[in-house]
Write a protein that holds these residues in place. Structure first.
Motif, PDB file in Angstrom:
ATOM      1  N   ASP A   8       9.829   1.382   8.171  1.00 17.37           N
ATOM      2  CA  ASP A   8      10.855   0.352   8.188  1.00 17.37           C
ATOM      3  C   ASP A   8      11.797   0.530   7.013  1.00 17.37           C
ATOM      4  OD1 ASP A   8       9.544  -0.615   5.923  1.00 17.37           O
ATOM      5  OD2 ASP A   8       8.660  -2.344   6.947  1.00 17.37           O
ATOM      6  N   GLU A   9      12.680  -0.456   6.775  1.00 17.00           N
ATOM      7  CA  GLU A   9      13.677  -0.331   5.716  1.00 17.00           C
ATOM      8  C   GLU A   9      13.056  -0.326   4.322  1.00 17.00           C
ATOM      9  OE1 GLU A   9      13.592  -4.737   6.917  1.00 17.00           O
ATOM     10  OE2 GLU A   9      13.253  -2.745   7.803  1.00 17.00           O
ATOM     11  N   LEU A  10      11.777  -0.757   4.230  1.00 21.31           N
ATOM     12  CA  LEU A  10      11.062  -0.734   2.946  1.00 21.31           C
ATOM     13  C   LEU A  10      10.155   0.485   2.849  1.00 21.31           C
ATOM     14  CD1 LEU A  10      10.117  -4.533   2.713  1.00 21.31           C
ATOM     15  CD2 LEU A  10      12.077  -3.352   1.679  1.00 21.31           C
ATOM     16  N   HIS A  11      10.297   1.399   3.801  1.00 26.25           N
ATOM     17  CA  HIS A  11       9.489   2.628   3.858  1.00 26.25           C
ATOM     18  C   HIS A  11       8.002   2.333   4.041  1.00 26.25           C
ATOM     19  CE1 HIS A  11      12.996   5.029   2.846  1.00 26.25           C
ATOM     20  NE2 HIS A  11      13.257   4.165   1.881  1.00 26.25           N
ATOM     21  N   GLN A  12       7.721   1.247   4.756  1.00 28.45           N
ATOM     22  CA  GLN A  12       6.351   0.911   5.102  1.00 28.45           C
ATOM     23  C   GLN A  12       6.078   1.329   6.545  1.00 28.45           C
ATOM     24  OE1 GLN A  12       4.166  -0.499   2.788  1.00 28.45           O
ATOM     25  NE2 GLN A  12       5.898  -0.080   1.412  1.00 28.45           N
ATOM     26  N   LYS A  13       4.849   1.771   6.800  1.00 23.82           N
ATOM     27  CA  LYS A  13       4.479   2.175   8.149  1.00 23.82           C
ATOM     28  C   LYS A  13       4.533   0.982   9.099  1.00 23.82           C
ATOM     29  CE  LYS A  13       3.225   6.617   7.938  1.00 23.82           C
ATOM     30  NZ  LYS A  13       3.753   7.657   8.838  1.00 23.82           N
ATOM     31  N   VAL A  14       5.100   1.182  10.271  1.00 22.99           N
ATOM     32  CA  VAL A  14       5.193   0.128  11.281  1.00 22.99           C
ATOM     33  C   VAL A  14       4.833   0.696  12.645  1.00 22.99           C
ATOM     34  CG1 VAL A  14       6.939  -1.239  10.065  1.00 22.99           C
ATOM     35  CG2 VAL A  14       7.659   0.618  11.586  1.00 22.99           C
ATOM     36  N   ARG A  52      23.348  10.384  17.608  1.00 25.13           N
ATOM     37  CA  ARG A  52      24.143  10.978  16.540  1.00 25.13           C
ATOM     38  C   ARG A  52      24.731   9.950  15.576  1.00 25.13           C
ATOM     39  NH1 ARG A  52      27.290  15.797  19.905  1.00 25.13           N
ATOM     40  NH2 ARG A  52      25.524  16.307  21.263  1.00 25.13           N
ATOM     41  N   SER A  53      24.994   8.749  16.069  1.00 21.46           N
ATOM     42  CA  SER A  53      25.609   7.742  15.206  1.00 21.46           C
ATOM     43  C   SER A  53      24.593   6.846  14.518  1.00 21.46           C
ATOM     44  CB  SER A  53      26.576   6.867  16.015  1.00 21.46           C
ATOM     45  OG  SER A  53      27.606   7.638  16.582  1.00 21.46           O
ATOM     46  N   TYR A  54      23.396   6.724  15.095  1.00 18.93           N
ATOM     47  CA  TYR A  54      22.438   5.774  14.540  1.00 18.93           C
ATOM     48  C   TYR A  54      21.111   6.412  14.129  1.00 18.93           C
ATOM     49  CZ  TYR A  54      25.788   2.282  15.865  1.00 18.93           C
ATOM     50  OH  TYR A  54      26.949   1.554  15.961  1.00 18.93           O
ATOM     51  N   LYS A  55      20.404   7.024  15.056  1.00 22.46           N
ATOM     52  CA  LYS A  55      19.066   7.500  14.689  1.00 22.46           C
ATOM     53  C   LYS A  55      19.116   8.694  13.736  1.00 22.46           C
ATOM     54  CE  LYS A  55      14.591   9.041  16.268  1.00 22.46           C
ATOM     55  NZ  LYS A  55      14.611  10.355  15.620  1.00 22.46           N
ATOM     56  N   GLY A  56      19.824   9.755  14.144  1.00 24.01           N
ATOM     57  CA  GLY A  56      19.860  10.938  13.297  1.00 24.01           C
ATOM     58  C   GLY A  56      18.462  11.427  12.971  1.00 24.01           C
ATOM     59  N   ALA A  57      18.204  11.612  11.682  1.00 24.69           N
ATOM     60  CA  ALA A  57      16.886  12.092  11.233  1.00 24.69           C
ATOM     61  C   ALA A  57      16.047  10.962  10.655  1.00 24.69           C
ATOM     62  CB  ALA A  57      17.061  13.194  10.193  1.00 24.69           C
ATOM     63  N   GLN A  58      16.393   9.702  10.993  1.00 25.18           N
ATOM     64  CA  GLN A  58      15.603   8.583  10.480  1.00 25.18           C
ATOM     65  C   GLN A  58      14.160   8.671  10.970  1.00 25.18           C
ATOM     66  OE1 GLN A  58      17.213   4.523   9.978  1.00 25.18           O
ATOM     67  NE2 GLN A  58      18.834   5.209  11.382  1.00 25.18           N
ATOM     68  N   ASP A  59      13.257   8.178  10.142  1.00 26.69           N
ATOM     69  CA  ASP A  59      11.839   8.175  10.487  1.00 26.69           C
ATOM     70  C   ASP A  59      11.535   6.897  11.259  1.00 26.69           C
ATOM     71  OD1 ASP A  59       9.085   8.228  10.624  1.00 26.69           O
ATOM     72  OD2 ASP A  59       8.851   9.081   8.621  1.00 26.69           O
ATOM     73  N   ILE A  60      11.259   7.023  12.534  1.00 21.53           N
ATOM     74  CA  ILE A  60      11.025   5.882  13.396  1.00 21.53           C
ATOM     75  C   ILE A  60       9.741   5.145  13.043  1.00 21.53           C
ATOM     76  CG2 ILE A  60       9.708   7.051  15.211  1.00 21.53           C
ATOM     77  CD1 ILE A  60      12.640   4.660  15.870  1.00 21.53           C
ATOM     78  N   LEU A  61       8.880   5.778  12.225  1.00 25.55           N
ATOM     79  CA  LEU A  61       7.599   5.179  11.847  1.00 25.55           C
ATOM     80  C   LEU A  61       7.679   4.359  10.573  1.00 25.55           C
ATOM     81  CD1 LEU A  61       5.138   8.135  12.578  1.00 25.55           C
ATOM     82  CD2 LEU A  61       5.705   6.204  14.050  1.00 25.55           C
ATOM     83  N   MET A  92       0.854  -1.200   0.000  1.00 27.79           N
ATOM     84  CA  MET A  92       0.000   0.000   0.000  1.00 27.79           C
ATOM     85  C   MET A  92       0.882   1.239   0.000  1.00 27.79           C
ATOM     86  SD  MET A  92      -2.873   1.150   2.796  1.00 27.79           S
ATOM     87  CE  MET A  92      -3.684   2.741   2.657  1.00 27.79           C
ATOM     88  N   PRO A  93       0.740   2.110  -1.003  1.00 26.93           N
ATOM     89  CA  PRO A  93       1.604   3.294  -1.065  1.00 26.93           C
ATOM     90  C   PRO A  93       1.284   4.281   0.044  1.00 26.93           C
ATOM     91  CG  PRO A  93      -0.107   3.399  -2.751  1.00 26.93           C
ATOM     92  CD  PRO A  93      -0.207   2.034  -2.129  1.00 26.93           C
ATOM     93  N   LEU A  94       2.295   4.990   0.469  1.00 24.63           N
ATOM     94  CA  LEU A  94       2.096   5.998   1.495  1.00 24.63           C
ATOM     95  C   LEU A  94       1.406   7.226   0.912  1.00 24.63           C
ATOM     96  CD1 LEU A  94       5.558   5.898   3.274  1.00 24.63           C
ATOM     97  CD2 LEU A  94       3.408   4.999   4.144  1.00 24.63           C
ATOM     98  N   PRO A  95       0.601   7.926   1.707  1.00 26.07           N
ATOM     99  CA  PRO A  95      -0.007   9.159   1.216  1.00 26.07           C
ATOM    100  C   PRO A  95       1.056  10.218   0.972  1.00 26.07           C
ATOM    101  CG  PRO A  95      -0.371   8.912   3.570  1.00 26.07           C
ATOM    102  CD  PRO A  95       0.230   7.617   3.089  1.00 26.07           C
ATOM    103  N   ALA A  96       0.714  11.151   0.103  1.00 21.63           N
ATOM    104  CA  ALA A  96       1.666  12.226  -0.205  1.00 21.63           C
ATOM    105  C   ALA A  96       2.000  12.990   1.067  1.00 21.63           C
ATOM    106  CB  ALA A  96       1.047  13.165  -1.237  1.00 21.63           C
ATOM    107  N   SER A  97       3.263  13.321   1.238  1.00 15.28           N
ATOM    108  CA  SER A  97       3.709  13.990   2.453  1.00 15.28           C
ATOM    109  C   SER A  97       3.573  15.494   2.318  1.00 15.28           C
ATOM    110  CB  SER A  97       5.166  13.632   2.736  1.00 15.28           C
ATOM    111  OG  SER A  97       5.988  14.078   1.683  1.00 15.28           O
ATOM    112  N   LEU A  98       3.552  16.169   3.459  1.00 13.91           N
ATOM    113  CA  LEU A  98       3.428  17.627   3.490  1.00 13.91           C
ATOM    114  C   LEU A  98       4.560  18.316   2.731  1.00 13.91           C
ATOM    115  CD1 LEU A  98       1.806  20.038   4.605  1.00 13.91           C
ATOM    116  CD2 LEU A  98       3.242  19.927   6.653  1.00 13.91           C
ATOM    117  N   PRO A  99       5.842  17.863   2.868  1.00 11.06           N
ATOM    118  CA  PRO A  99       6.909  18.534   2.115  1.00 11.06           C
ATOM    119  C   PRO A  99       6.688  18.513   0.611  1.00 11.06           C
ATOM    120  CG  PRO A  99       7.842  17.124   3.803  1.00 11.06           C
ATOM    121  CD  PRO A  99       6.384  16.812   3.745  1.00 11.06           C
ATOM    122  N   ASN A 100       6.039  17.467   0.111  1.00 14.06           N
ATOM    123  CA  ASN A 100       5.818  17.364  -1.335  1.00 14.06           C
ATOM    124  C   ASN A 100       4.581  18.115  -1.784  1.00 14.06           C
ATOM    125  OD1 ASN A 100       8.072  15.706  -1.653  1.00 14.06           O
ATOM    126  ND2 ASN A 100       6.896  13.859  -1.188  1.00 14.06           N
TER     127      ASN A 100
END
Length: 267
Positions: free
Chosen positions: A117-123, A106-115, A1-9
């Motif tokens: 996964d590695e396939l950019h699916q909501k978890v 600083r070494s791991y999370k940074g600006a990663q999206d915690i929501l 299922m594709p993600l909805p368009a994001s606010l930045p876009n």
């Protein structure tokens, strides 16, 4: 299922204006005073968070001490659990600000999206201030795989599914295997052997080795870092099981005795 368009876009101008607003609001947390106090909002929040974290360690790895509230110490990283670059409306929300160890942040999370996964699916996302508690064990680990190789580490997390993305973002499994288990397990065994000698427990018999391991295992819970305490306890639980096993017990016992002889020779 594709993600909805994001606010930045969809609304880039609105997104940037929102980011600017809440970045400013976040910075003001270090200036604004709480009502009736000389403490800033950030300083007071630091006190509340540190009191909430019983171990005083980073709640994401359990391996790094977080600086306590003290004017002579540097404040710990206050991480945007939902990255402000992606979720700007949460940029100054105290519920979204979590104390985090420098390495994790600083070494791991940074600006990663915690929501995602590695396939950019909501978890599912674990709430750092919620009631979820993740436990780790070494169930499935092979301590003596043969050919002189070290243990084949297996880490088991409970609950598993809800913690997977958190473990991925902070690269926990590799960090624990390399930095803790691979580096320290021989030292743990040497400490157990020293404990046996100091308490006059003869580990040259299987019964004595089992007694020493059982008693030393009870001391592991007093390790200052909670993750190491749990891994160390689980490690000696495995050794205990191996010593009891009718088929593999002699092999494990011989390994412990040989290590004792090496320890005595080096001493």
């Amino acid at each position: 299922m594709p993600l909805p368009a994001s606010l930045p876009n969809t609304l880039p101008t609105v997104h940037q204006a929102t980011r600017d607003l809440f970045e400013y609001a976040f910075e003001k947390l270090s200036d604004l005073k709480t009502p009736g106090s000389n403490e800033t909002v950030r300083a007071r929040y630091h006190q509340l968070v540190h009191a909430h974290i019983e171990s005083g360690c980073c709640p994401f790895c359990g391996l790094e001490i977080i600086e306590a509230p003290d004017p002579d110490l540097v404040d710990p990283d206050l991480d945007h659990y939902l990255a402000a670059s992606k979720y700007p409306f949460a940029g100054a929300n105290l519920r979204n600000l979590t104390a985090m160890g420098t390495t994790c942040n600083r070494s791991y999370k940074g600006a990663q999206d915690i929501l995602l996964d590695e396939l950019h699916q909501k978890v599912d996302c674990m709430d750092p201030y919620g009631d979820e508690h993740v436990t780790v064990s070494l169930d499935g680990t092979i301590l003596l795989p043969g050919a002189g190789d070290g243990p084949e580490w297996v880490l088991t997390f409970d609950p598993d599914v809800i913690s997977r993305n958190w473990r991925r973002v902070f690269n926990l499994e590799t960090r624990l295997k390399v930095n803790v288990l691979g580096k320290r397990y021989k030292t743990w065994l040497e400490h157990c052997i020293s404990y046996a000698q100091e308490n006059n427990i003869d580990i040259t018999s299987r019964y004595g080795a089992l007694e020493a391991v059982g008693k030393f295992k009870k001391t592991c819970k007093f390790e200052a870092l909670p993750t190491i305490a749990r891994l160390k306890t689980s490690f000696f639980e495995l050794i205990e099981s191996e010593l009891i096993d009718p088929e593999g017990g002699d092999r494990m016992h011989n390994f412990v005795v040989e290590l004792r002889q090496l320890d005595c020779a080096s001493g």
